[in-house]
Motif scaffolding. Structure first.
Motif, PDB file in Angstrom:
ATOM      1  N   ARG A   1       0.820  -1.218   0.000  1.00 21.59           N
ATOM      2  CA  ARG A   1       0.000   0.000   0.000  1.00 21.59           C
ATOM      3  C   ARG A   1       0.855   1.270   0.000  1.00 21.59           C
ATOM      4  NH1 ARG A   1      -3.688  -1.743   5.095  1.00 21.59           N
ATOM      5  NH2 ARG A   1      -4.787  -3.490   4.164  1.00 21.59           N
ATOM      6  N   CYS A   2       2.173   1.115   0.198  1.00 16.94           N
ATOM      7  CA  CYS A   2       3.052   2.273   0.393  1.00 16.94           C
ATOM      8  C   CYS A   2       3.221   3.045  -0.910  1.00 16.94           C
ATOM      9  CB  CYS A   2       4.387   1.778   0.910  1.00 16.94           C
ATOM     10  SG  CYS A   2       5.598   3.052   1.187  1.00 16.94           S
ATOM     11  N   ILE A   3       3.089   4.368  -0.854  1.00 15.48           N
ATOM     12  CA  ILE A   3       3.275   5.185  -2.049  1.00 15.48           C
ATOM     13  C   ILE A   3       4.643   5.871  -2.047  1.00 15.48           C
ATOM     14  CG2 ILE A   3       0.807   5.551  -2.432  1.00 15.48           C
ATOM     15  CD1 ILE A   3       1.302   8.419  -1.186  1.00 15.48           C
ATOM     16  N   MET A   4       5.523   5.480  -1.142  1.00 17.67           N
ATOM     17  CA  MET A   4       6.913   5.947  -1.082  1.00 17.67           C
ATOM     18  C   MET A   4       7.019   7.472  -1.013  1.00 17.67           C
ATOM     19  SD  MET A   4       8.738   3.324  -0.920  1.00 17.67           S
ATOM     20  CE  MET A   4       8.119   1.649  -0.865  1.00 17.67           C
ATOM     21  N   CYS A   5       6.163   8.047  -0.207  1.00 17.64           N
ATOM     22  CA  CYS A   5       6.210   9.508  -0.064  1.00 17.64           C
ATOM     23  C   CYS A   5       7.352   9.941   0.847  1.00 17.64           C
ATOM     24  CB  CYS A   5       4.893  10.017   0.481  1.00 17.64           C
ATOM     25  SG  CYS A   5       4.559   9.480   2.166  1.00 17.64           S
ATOM     26  N   THR A   6       7.903   9.002   1.647  1.00 19.66           N
ATOM     27  CA  THR A   6       9.006   9.200   2.613  1.00 19.66           C
ATOM     28  C   THR A   6       8.644  10.082   3.817  1.00 19.66           C
ATOM     29  OG1 THR A   6      10.094  11.120   1.587  1.00 19.66           O
ATOM     30  CG2 THR A   6      10.709   8.946   0.747  1.00 19.66           C
ATOM     31  N   ARG A   7       7.363  10.355   4.005  1.00 23.45           N
ATOM     32  CA  ARG A   7       6.980  11.170   5.169  1.00 23.45           C
ATOM     33  C   ARG A   7       7.403  10.511   6.481  1.00 23.45           C
ATOM     34  NH1 ARG A   7       0.865  13.164   5.121  1.00 23.45           N
ATOM     35  NH2 ARG A   7       1.190  15.211   4.264  1.00 23.45           N
ATOM     36  N   CYS A   8       7.230   9.176   6.567  1.00 21.81           N
ATOM     37  CA  CYS A   8       7.558   8.475   7.817  1.00 21.81           C
ATOM     38  C   CYS A   8       9.050   8.578   8.104  1.00 21.81           C
ATOM     39  CB  CYS A   8       7.114   7.019   7.742  1.00 21.81           C
ATOM     40  SG  CYS A   8       7.717   6.150   6.292  1.00 21.81           S
ATOM     41  N   ILE A   9       9.875   8.481   7.049  1.00 21.20           N
ATOM     42  CA  ILE A   9      11.329   8.591   7.225  1.00 21.20           C
ATOM     43  C   ILE A   9      11.670   9.993   7.720  1.00 21.20           C
ATOM     44  CG2 ILE A   9      13.565   8.531   6.054  1.00 21.20           C
ATOM     45  CD1 ILE A   9      12.297   6.657   3.985  1.00 21.20           C
ATOM     46  N   ARG A  10      11.086  10.973   7.066  1.00 21.15           N
ATOM     47  CA  ARG A  10      11.412  12.358   7.427  1.00 21.15           C
ATOM     48  C   ARG A  10      10.892  12.700   8.819  1.00 21.15           C
ATOM     49  NH1 ARG A  10       9.045  15.982   3.702  1.00 21.15           N
ATOM     50  NH2 ARG A  10       7.795  14.276   2.872  1.00 21.15           N
ATOM     51  N   PHE A  11       9.723  12.150   9.212  1.00 23.75           N
ATOM     52  CA  PHE A  11       9.242  12.416  10.570  1.00 23.75           C
ATOM     53  C   PHE A  11      10.254  11.891  11.592  1.00 23.75           C
ATOM     54  CE2 PHE A  11       7.511  11.052  14.536  1.00 23.75           C
ATOM     55  CZ  PHE A  11       6.938  12.235  14.997  1.00 23.75           C
ATOM     56  N   CYS A  12      10.712  10.633  11.390  1.00 21.98           N
ATOM     57  CA  CYS A  12      11.662  10.047  12.351  1.00 21.98           C
ATOM     58  C   CYS A  12      12.964  10.858  12.381  1.00 21.98           C
ATOM     59  CB  CYS A  12      11.960   8.591  12.000  1.00 21.98           C
ATOM     60  SG  CYS A  12      10.553   7.506  12.311  1.00 21.98           S
ATOM     61  N   ASP A  13      13.422  11.300  11.205  1.00 18.80           N
ATOM     62  CA  ASP A  13      14.680  12.065  11.146  1.00 18.80           C
ATOM     63  C   ASP A  13      14.520  13.454  11.774  1.00 18.80           C
ATOM     64  OD1 ASP A  13      15.759   9.975   9.828  1.00 18.80           O
ATOM     65  OD2 ASP A  13      16.023  10.981   7.898  1.00 18.80           O
ATOM     66  N   GLU A  14      13.482  14.166  11.361  1.00 11.99           N
ATOM     67  CA  GLU A  14      13.414  15.597  11.657  1.00 11.99           C
ATOM     68  C   GLU A  14      12.708  15.920  12.967  1.00 11.99           C
ATOM     69  OE1 GLU A  14      11.825  17.525   8.161  1.00 11.99           O
ATOM     70  OE2 GLU A  14      13.176  16.363   6.871  1.00 11.99           O
ATOM     71  N   VAL A  15      11.764  15.076  13.388  1.00  9.41           N
ATOM     72  CA  VAL A  15      11.031  15.376  14.635  1.00  9.41           C
ATOM     73  C   VAL A  15      11.512  14.475  15.778  1.00  9.41           C
ATOM     74  CG1 VAL A  15       8.768  15.589  15.712  1.00  9.41           C
ATOM     75  CG2 VAL A  15       9.030  16.129  13.287  1.00  9.41           C
ATOM     76  N   ALA A  16      11.549  13.157  15.528  1.00  9.67           N
ATOM     77  CA  ALA A  16      11.966  12.240  16.598  1.00  9.67           C
ATOM     78  C   ALA A  16      13.483  12.134  16.705  1.00  9.67           C
ATOM     79  CB  ALA A  16      11.367  10.861  16.364  1.00  9.67           C
ATOM     80  N   HIS A  17      14.212  12.703  15.724  1.00  8.18           N
ATOM     81  CA  HIS A  17      15.686  12.679  15.718  1.00  8.18           C
ATOM     82  C   HIS A  17      16.222  11.254  15.843  1.00  8.18           C
ATOM     83  CE1 HIS A  17      15.061  16.903  16.070  1.00  8.18           C
ATOM     84  NE2 HIS A  17      14.692  16.849  17.327  1.00  8.18           N
ATOM     85  N   ASP A  18      15.652  10.331  15.086  1.00  8.15           N
ATOM     86  CA  ASP A  18      16.072   8.930  15.133  1.00  8.15           C
ATOM     87  C   ASP A  18      15.945   8.367  13.719  1.00  8.15           C
ATOM     88  OD1 ASP A  18      16.598   6.317  15.708  1.00  8.15           O
ATOM     89  OD2 ASP A  18      14.818   5.965  16.934  1.00  8.15           O
ATOM     90  N   HIS A  19      17.083   8.127  13.071  1.00 14.74           N
ATOM     91  CA  HIS A  19      17.047   7.631  11.694  1.00 14.74           C
ATOM     92  C   HIS A  19      16.829   6.119  11.704  1.00 14.74           C
ATOM     93  CE1 HIS A  19      17.662   7.749   7.411  1.00 14.74           C
ATOM     94  NE2 HIS A  19      18.525   6.752   7.508  1.00 14.74           N
ATOM     95  N   VAL A  20      15.633   5.719  12.071  1.00 11.03           N
ATOM     96  CA  VAL A  20      15.336   4.291  12.215  1.00 11.03           C
ATOM     97  C   VAL A  20      14.675   3.732  10.954  1.00 11.03           C
ATOM     98  CG1 VAL A  20      13.148   4.811  13.396  1.00 11.03           C
ATOM     99  CG2 VAL A  20      14.210   2.591  13.740  1.00 11.03           C
TER     100      VAL A  20
END
Ligand code: SF4
Ligand code: SF4
Length: 426
Positions: free
Chosen positions: A55-74
């Motif tokens: 179902r993923c549309i590869m928008c990368t929002r989840c990656i950017r949220f973890c990087d930019e808000v949670a400060h965790d490149h998981v």
């Protein structure tokens, strides 16, 4: 082209941007005639999140949220074109304190929350403006509830630049469980043969009777940083006008782990509001224990289930209640089980935060109102209303009868509601 279009079994149906775009722009059957590309489904990313790569549309929002808000490149992306997918960093699970925000930012049903999966269809839910009770940040929320069953199913961030911007932490998102779990919805009175359940009215009458025996100035009133400013204000007013006591204390949940993103070390939503309406500096629970032991306090009226008191500080309070509704009683008003109701001789049930309207003032001094989402069970009324009943039984002629009256009577130096708190449902 490769999206499974499994909307009927997808948790995001009803609030999916891809579904919305299909309806507005395409509105016809899939054009792809060959077998679509298959990818991992229902993949566990950790304790809170499940990933469906198809179902993923590869928008990368989840990656950017973890990087930019949670400060965790998981999270990261692997492969290219129609074989790419979101993956966890090697050896990791999605386990920081903001994992549920990845589901919140995901525009489709690729990331779903284990807590909400398959529990409700969003078109059956309604939303009420709320404030998170998890800590003194007081994140602004939407309380999503099913009006057919009077049940809250989730909390979501309500955009508020001044408080939480667009986010909440996992503990706050899951704090709605406290609205329904371990509830106390009937009165409880401790007697010679143990604790018995009574009606709410009987519990209020028992509370009024036992508190009526306390000498002037000898009642200890424990305010709660978990309760609304309205509840705390009427408790402080009752202490002064009816029981002529200066013995005011403040308690709440013990401190927890804060962070430099949102979470405040104070795990209570309304310490600032309780302090503002107390009319004086309240003492702590250690002082209450000393006052009970010295005889300065004969009986105690407390708000809320939780306390930061040590076991040693709670012991004199429990001893007061041990003899039942004798002269040394402890009356507790609470919506759920906890250490204070366990140490009480009379327990009066009150609504959870989802079942009442009120005001919290956060650690920055921003006052925010929240509105009732679901009905309180069994006709129970907010603590400020039960306190008025207890006071009137002592002959108190308070003119307050509605929430608006209480708000009008509260001290004017209280912070007013932040305009920034106003926003519209997502
Ligand atoms: S936010 Fe959702 S759709 Fe976007 S990349 Fe992440 S999992 Fe895929
Ligand atoms: S940071 Fe505090 S107020 Fe915000 S969601 Fe988490 S627990 Fe709730």
């Amino acid at each position: 082209m490769n999206h499974p279009v499994d909307c009927p079994i997808c948790d995001q149906a009803g609030e999916c941007k891809l579904q919305d775009y299909w309806l507005s722009s395409q509105h016809e059957l899939k054009r792809k005639r060959t077998e679509r590309v298959h990818k991992p489904k229902a993949q566990s990313f950790g304790e809170t999140i499940v990933y469906d790569a198809e179902r993923c549309i590869m928008c990368t929002r989840c990656i950017r949220f973890c990087d930019e808000v949670a400060h965790d490149h998981v999270l990261d992306m692997r492969e290219r074109g129609n074989t790419n997918e979101i993956v966890l960093s090697p050896g990791r699970t999605l386990d920081h304190d903001y994992t549920l925000m990845t589901e919140h930012v995901c525009p489709v049903g690729a990331l779903t929350s284990r807590d909400f999966r398959f529990k409700a269809r969003v078109w059956f839910l309604k939303s009420a403006p709320g404030v998170c009770t998890g800590c003194a940040t007081g994140c602004t929320t939407w309380v999503d509830f099913d009006p057919r069953y009077e049940r809250v199913h989730r909390l979501r961030p309500r955009d508020n630049e001044a408080v939480n911007q667009y986010w909440m932490c996992d503990d706050g998102m899951l704090s709605y469980h406290r609205f329904h779990e371990d509830r106390i919805i009937t009165g409880r009175v401790r007697g010679a043969s143990g604790v018995s359940e009574v009606t709410r009215g009987e519990a209020v009458a028992a509370a009024a009777q036992v508190l009526g025996k306390v000498d002037d100035g000898k009642l200890g009133v424990v305010l709660s940083a978990q309760h609304s400013s309205e509840d705390n204000y009427v408790a402080a007013l009752l202490a002064e006008d009816v029981f002529a006591t200066n013995h005011i204390y403040l308690t709440g949940r013990p401190a927890w782990k804060g962070d430099d993103i949102l979470r405040h070390p104070d795990a209570n939503p309304n310490r600032a509001g309780a302090l503002a309406v107390a009319g004086r500096a309240p003492a702590d629970m250690d002082q209450l224990a000393r006052d009970i032991e010295s005889g300065d306090v004969q009986a105690v009226l407390s708000l809320g289930p939780d306390t930061d008191a040590s076991e040693a500080a709670l012991a004199p309070l429990a001893n007061l209640a041990a003899d039942g509704v004798g002269p040394g009683a402890h009356v507790n008003l609470t919506s759920r089980a906890g250490r204070l109701p366990r140490a009480a001789s009379v327990v009066v049930p009150v609504p959870s935060v989802a079942e009442m309207s009120g005001t919290f003032v956060n650690a920055k001094g921003i006052a925010q109102t929240f509105r009732r989402a679901v009905a309180a069970p069994g006709g129970i009324v907010p603590a400020w209303g039960a306190l008025l009943e207890i006071g009137r039984a002592q002959g108190w002629d308070a003119t307050l009868s509605r929430l608006g009256d209480v708000r009008d009577a509260m001290p004017r130096e209280l912070p007013t509601e932040s305009e920034a708190a106003a926003s519209s449902p997502a």
